[in-house]
Design an enzyme around this catalytic site. Sequence first.
Site, mmCIF file in Angstrom:
data_model
loop_
_atom_site.group_PDB
_atom_site.id
_atom_site.type_symbol
_atom_site.label_atom_id
_atom_site.label_comp_id
_atom_site.label_asym_id
_atom_site.label_seq_id
_atom_site.Cartn_x
_atom_site.Cartn_y
_atom_site.Cartn_z
ATOM 1 C CD GLN A 274 -3.569 -4.325 6.638
ATOM 2 O OE1 GLN A 274 -3.461 -3.338 5.782
ATOM 3 N NE2 GLN A 274 -4.393 -5.425 6.501
ATOM 4 C CE LYS B 256 -3.927 -2.202 2.194
ATOM 5 N NZ LYS B 256 -4.395 -2.895 3.323
ATOM 6 C CG ASP C 211 -10.112 -0.118 4.798
ATOM 7 O OD1 ASP C 211 -10.109 -0.518 3.756
ATOM 8 O OD2 ASP C 211 -9.556 -0.429 5.999
#
Length: 292
Positions: free
Chosen positions: A98, A54, A121
């Site tokens: 994460q 990422k 997200d």
Amino acid sequence: MTATVIDGKAFASRVRDKVATHVARLKDEHGITPGLAVVLVGEDPASQVYVKSKGKMTKQVGMLSLEYRLNADAAQDDLLALIADLNANPEVHGILVQLPLPGHMDESYVLAAIDPAKDVDGFHISNVGLLGTGQKAMVPCTPLGCLMMLRDHHGSLSGLDAVVIGRSNIVGKPMAQLLLGDSCTVTIAHSRTKNLADVVRRADIVVAAVGRPKMVSGDWIKPGATVIDVGINRTDDGLVGDVDYASASQVAGAITPVPGGVGPMTIACLLANTVTACCRANDLAEPEGLTA
Ligand code: NDP
């Protein structure tokens, strides 16, 4: 019939190019650099790989990449304090924590602490609610990537019968909402669904997000249907999806492979969401084709 292969790797590369173009424009015309902060708690090897990739791609498209690591035994309050700092940091337009978090942390509580406007997200309950009520939301990356590929392949999705197999909060449910938003007739199937093969056989669009290797076989697929395989399953034969590609690709009209289908689109959509969040934060026009 042999299905058209929907090449997620090539598609993701085009999405990243669009993001990079928009980032360059934001810098040139407004002096703004979109920033993405990724927070990793602990040393889960798979998570470390995701975070690294990422960060690399964030930099490649010209955005600011910030990475924060906390020890596996860090207190939840330390993570919440970091999130509060990132919420207040004007250089940060997107925050990603994460998952999974270590067992002593409460995932829902932590995700709820992220500013919904920076929730790239799309897991914050506000964004879930906005998506569910058809309003402008930050949309979870994996289903957003599936939607982009479906729109690209079909043009309009209006009136198509779609079956989503899986009802998780990160894939199945938001996927169903997005398809509904594009006027599909949507069925959500799950582990208690009766006669799953028959349900799937009705679908013009099948999205499989189950986590069971090769579960959806070719004889479940309506001839000519579009099959999107979200599954990532590590087996002795390597990485396979939830769809039995060999048989399904003989019946489907179009299909995503695993690997090289949905997977690469997920990170591309994270970058797209970050640039979208940056535009919204600065009251600027959003890039076209990168949102739901
Ligand atoms: P979850 O385990 O959270 O959800 C799986 C869903 O599948 C559940 O709703 C479950 O039903 C349903 N299910 C399980 N067994 C069956 C069955 N026999 N028949 C019908 N439905 C069944 O998984 P995720 O949604 O998080 O992920 C799904 C897959 O997608 C995984 O392989 C994951 O690795 C992959 N994935 C890939 C991503 C990418 O970037 N490509 C990103 C995220 C996930 P019930 O609710 O009744 O238990």
